[in-house]
Design a protein around this motif. Sequence first.
Motif, mmCIF file in Angstrom:
data_model
loop_
_atom_site.group_PDB
_atom_site.id
_atom_site.type_symbol
_atom_site.label_atom_id
_atom_site.label_comp_id
_atom_site.label_asym_id
_atom_site.label_seq_id
_atom_site.Cartn_x
_atom_site.Cartn_y
_atom_site.Cartn_z
ATOM 1 N N LYS A 198 -55.828 -29.703 -53.236
ATOM 2 C CA LYS A 198 -56.924 -28.768 -53.521
ATOM 3 C C LYS A 198 -58.255 -29.301 -53.024
ATOM 4 O O LYS A 198 -59.214 -28.571 -52.937
ATOM 5 C CB LYS A 198 -57.008 -28.514 -55.032
ATOM 6 C CG LYS A 198 -55.940 -27.527 -55.492
ATOM 7 C CD LYS A 198 -56.113 -27.165 -56.959
ATOM 8 C CE LYS A 198 -54.998 -26.261 -57.423
ATOM 9 N NZ LYS A 198 -54.580 -26.549 -58.786
ATOM 10 N N GLN A 199 -58.322 -30.627 -52.753
ATOM 11 C CA GLN A 199 -59.620 -31.220 -52.426
ATOM 12 C C GLN A 199 -60.068 -30.828 -51.028
ATOM 13 O O GLN A 199 -59.278 -30.741 -50.140
ATOM 14 C CB GLN A 199 -59.542 -32.734 -52.553
ATOM 15 C CG GLN A 199 -59.549 -33.147 -54.006
ATOM 16 C CD GLN A 199 -58.856 -34.468 -54.227
ATOM 17 O OE1 GLN A 199 -58.583 -35.184 -53.281
ATOM 18 N NE2 GLN A 199 -58.551 -34.777 -55.471
ATOM 19 N N ALA A 205 -45.624 -33.186 -64.531
ATOM 20 C CA ALA A 205 -46.923 -33.873 -64.559
ATOM 21 C C ALA A 205 -47.223 -34.496 -63.193
ATOM 22 O O ALA A 205 -48.347 -34.411 -62.684
ATOM 23 C CB ALA A 205 -46.935 -34.938 -65.649
ATOM 24 N N LEU A 206 -46.213 -35.114 -62.589
ATOM 25 C CA LEU A 206 -46.411 -35.701 -61.259
ATOM 26 C C LEU A 206 -46.723 -34.610 -60.245
ATOM 27 O O LEU A 206 -47.588 -34.759 -59.377
ATOM 28 C CB LEU A 206 -45.165 -36.483 -60.830
ATOM 29 C CG LEU A 206 -44.938 -37.804 -61.545
ATOM 30 C CD1 LEU A 206 -43.644 -38.454 -61.069
ATOM 31 C CD2 LEU A 206 -46.101 -38.770 -61.290
ATOM 32 N N HIS A 207 -46.002 -33.505 -60.377
ATOM 33 C CA HIS A 207 -46.219 -32.360 -59.496
ATOM 34 C C HIS A 207 -47.678 -31.894 -59.576
ATOM 35 O O HIS A 207 -48.335 -31.682 -58.545
ATOM 36 C CB HIS A 207 -45.257 -31.239 -59.925
ATOM 37 C CG HIS A 207 -45.030 -30.207 -58.888
ATOM 38 N ND1 HIS A 207 -45.948 -29.227 -58.600
ATOM 39 C CD2 HIS A 207 -43.985 -29.984 -58.057
ATOM 40 C CE1 HIS A 207 -45.480 -28.455 -57.645
ATOM 41 N NE2 HIS A 207 -44.287 -28.891 -57.292
ATOM 42 N N GLN A 208 -48.182 -31.772 -60.800
ATOM 43 C CA GLN A 208 -49.568 -31.332 -60.992
ATOM 44 C C GLN A 208 -50.559 -32.316 -60.376
ATOM 45 O O GLN A 208 -51.524 -31.914 -59.736
ATOM 46 C CB GLN A 208 -49.872 -31.175 -62.497
ATOM 47 C CG GLN A 208 -49.255 -29.937 -63.135
ATOM 48 C CD GLN A 208 -49.497 -28.679 -62.311
ATOM 49 O OE1 GLN A 208 -50.616 -28.412 -61.878
ATOM 50 N NE2 GLN A 208 -48.450 -27.914 -62.052
ATOM 51 N N LEU A 209 -50.291 -33.613 -60.578
ATOM 52 C CA LEU A 209 -51.188 -34.630 -60.020
ATOM 53 C C LEU A 209 -51.203 -34.572 -58.494
ATOM 54 O O LEU A 209 -52.255 -34.642 -57.866
ATOM 55 C CB LEU A 209 -50.707 -36.018 -60.443
ATOM 56 C CG LEU A 209 -51.459 -36.732 -61.545
ATOM 57 C CD1 LEU A 209 -50.886 -38.127 -61.736
ATOM 58 C CD2 LEU A 209 -52.949 -36.829 -61.218
ATOM 59 N N LYS A 258 -50.586 -20.914 -43.696
ATOM 60 C CA LYS A 258 -50.076 -22.175 -43.162
ATOM 61 C C LYS A 258 -50.334 -23.363 -44.089
ATOM 62 O O LYS A 258 -49.437 -24.177 -44.324
ATOM 63 C CB LYS A 258 -50.693 -22.454 -41.782
ATOM 64 C CG LYS A 258 -50.025 -23.615 -41.080
ATOM 65 C CD LYS A 258 -50.580 -23.850 -39.695
ATOM 66 C CE LYS A 258 -49.887 -25.008 -38.997
ATOM 67 N NZ LYS A 258 -49.822 -26.248 -39.752
ATOM 68 N N ALA A 259 -51.548 -23.455 -44.631
ATOM 69 C CA ALA A 259 -51.865 -24.599 -45.490
ATOM 70 C C ALA A 259 -50.950 -24.619 -46.721
ATOM 71 O O ALA A 259 -50.440 -25.670 -47.110
ATOM 72 C CB ALA A 259 -53.333 -24.547 -45.922
ATOM 73 N N ALA A 283 -51.348 -39.321 -48.383
ATOM 74 C CA ALA A 283 -52.494 -39.959 -47.751
ATOM 75 C C ALA A 283 -53.324 -38.892 -47.052
ATOM 76 O O ALA A 283 -52.781 -38.055 -46.336
ATOM 77 C CB ALA A 283 -52.014 -41.001 -46.735
ATOM 78 N N ASP A 284 -54.654 -38.929 -47.273
ATOM 79 C CA ASP A 284 -55.504 -38.037 -46.490
ATOM 80 C C ASP A 284 -56.812 -38.734 -46.126
ATOM 81 O O ASP A 284 -57.047 -39.879 -46.539
ATOM 82 C CB ASP A 284 -55.725 -36.687 -47.198
ATOM 83 C CG ASP A 284 -56.509 -36.809 -48.493
ATOM 84 O OD1 ASP A 284 -57.090 -37.877 -48.736
ATOM 85 O OD2 ASP A 284 -56.523 -35.826 -49.252
#
Lengths: 444, 253
Positions: free
Chosen positions: A443-444, A433-437, A406-407, A300-301
């Motif tokens: 990254k956003q 695939a889940l890891h990539q998603l 840190k990030a 969640a972000d």
Amino acid sequence: MSDIATITAAPIGSFTAEVFAAHLASLGDAPAWWLERKRAAYATFASLPLPTRTNEGWRFSNLSGLQLAGFKVERVDPNGQLLASPFGPAQLNFINNTTVGDGAGARAELAARGVLVTTLSAALQSHPDLIREHFMAQPQKLGSEKFAALHAAFVSDGAFIYVPRGVEVPAPIVITHAASGSGTAVFPHTLVIAEENSKATVVDHFVSVSDIPHSALRTPQFACGANDLYAGHGAQLTYLAAQNWSRDTLSFQFNSTVVRRDARVQSLNLHLGGRQARHESHSQLQAPGAFSEMLALTVADGEQEFDQRTLQIHQAPNTKSDLLYKNALRDRTRTIFSGLIVVDSDAQKTDAYQSNRNLMLSDDAEASSLPGLEIQANDVRCTHGATSSRLDPGQEFYLQSRGIPKAAADELLTFGFFEEVLSRLASEPLHDALHQLIKTKFKQ
Amino acid sequence: MSCLEIQNLHISIGDKPIVKGFTLTIASGEVHAVMGPNGTGKSTLAKAIAGHPDYTITSGDVLLDGRSVLAMEADERARAGLFLAFQYPSDIPGVSIANFLRAAVQARLGEGEDLDATAYYKRLYAKMDLLKIDRKFTSRSVNDGFSGGEKKRCEILQMAMLEPRFALMDETDSGLDIDALRIVADGVNAQRGGANSPGILLITHYQRLLDHIVPDHVHVMWDSRIVKSGDKSLALELEAKGYDWVKKEFAAA
């Protein structure tokens, strides 16, 4: 609470009788019984009030976010702008409730072994009895009866997957459900029937797409989806759902899992998208030896709210359920987990486990947990628990002392936190695939 | 040739002063052993130089090739060439050694530069062979369920991969039996002597580590500062006479 009064006065929003009539008219040659069911569902939807504060099933939820106005259900002619799925080529692609693209080759290969991967609309003609028996056949018990009825009323297509007795499908069957355009309402559905001693993996990928680059994330949309999973005697079904709608989507997902004798269902729901996303999951352990493993991961972000309600229903002796829901909360997000284990009086030797773990990555995030038990048998093993914790400063320093900013350190630690769930997947490509998603969200 | 200068360093935890004026200069390739009894601030010194947020440097400076590192975050200091080998390394469940080290190597690349995975694994496996670490180790979670010896070997593997200019080794011998100690010492020694030989600050309690990692200089720390310096024979003298000797000689001062 004046806003509640307004909502109650107009609880159908955009989904008016006229809109519903136009929807029915668009269905063409659908069988009469199906239309009748949809009419009944629409009546239920229109008659039920929106949830209010007094409703226990909506404790902690943001009720003012449930507005149903401003959406449109017409089936937009898709431009075929399919996204490459991280799960590999999809056998079925839907954009705005309409099937597009070409998965015919892969489907034909499966069909040669008796495995049906087709659209719900086609199956209504070819296998009406199976749809009658399994489509939303289990009662909704977790508070979203109104929205589940809305789904049943407006669902126009979806995936129908039938794995016959004894057949094992080694590669995952991938379905993409996309929503395109501002204000679009989608009603994705996936129905999986795994017959006796069959084995299959099904992946649902929910995603918002756009003609305009980078705008898909911010498009306001409405998604109201459901899946029915049926695992017959001795069947082994793995089900993955990756929800990555736009950040301005109001999303509902309803799951019903029925597990028969000695069958095993593993489900993993990944929640990434949506402004407000509610997921309700029902697992019924109907016969001895049945096992349901219920897994979920949430990142969640921003100001996202993820609302997860679960029910593990043990209806027979010697059944097992194991729930592990993990949430990572950043920024000003909220997550709600409310889980109930129900053990019927004759379900002796039940083994039920339920755990919700929250990783608080921000001081402004809020995680609520409501674990619950309702046990009528006397010889059972039921465990439940919920924890919320922050990142360990010792671990953070350790990573930073190796030069990791840190990030990136926090991202690595979040993946460490998730690995307990991801590692339950037997398939390495699906794990990756889940890891990539999940990584795209950092990254956003 | 690099140089790490620790200048009259004062370190506090909260309001409590722990290190009160520590001065030492280390050149690359040199091994400086710092010995002293418990509670004299040795570990504090190492962690503070590495940038641990719990420690406040109240005065003095730490210069890496003439440039102060004190304004840098821990990760910047590491990328600038400092490495802390922990006395008690954190365990990180769910993060594999391979992914962890990969992130650390990636962090040292420039913006938009991608790590060459093949070259990375080739190098990792070569270092592991040198340290006699089984390749299956890479898929294990960092320090999770490791024995004391495995943890320390994992620290040395990280040091070998990251090739720091200066390593602060905090009680690297603690918790090791003699066989593990020898393997760890061999791993450190393998990194000495070459063109990229790091300067090492070796913090230890006991002389026995110095049989295996032979220091160029030995410093005795007492009451938060260096009170006596010498060559490796000082460690033997200390071992023979015990810390009471230091106490008697310097307590009054």
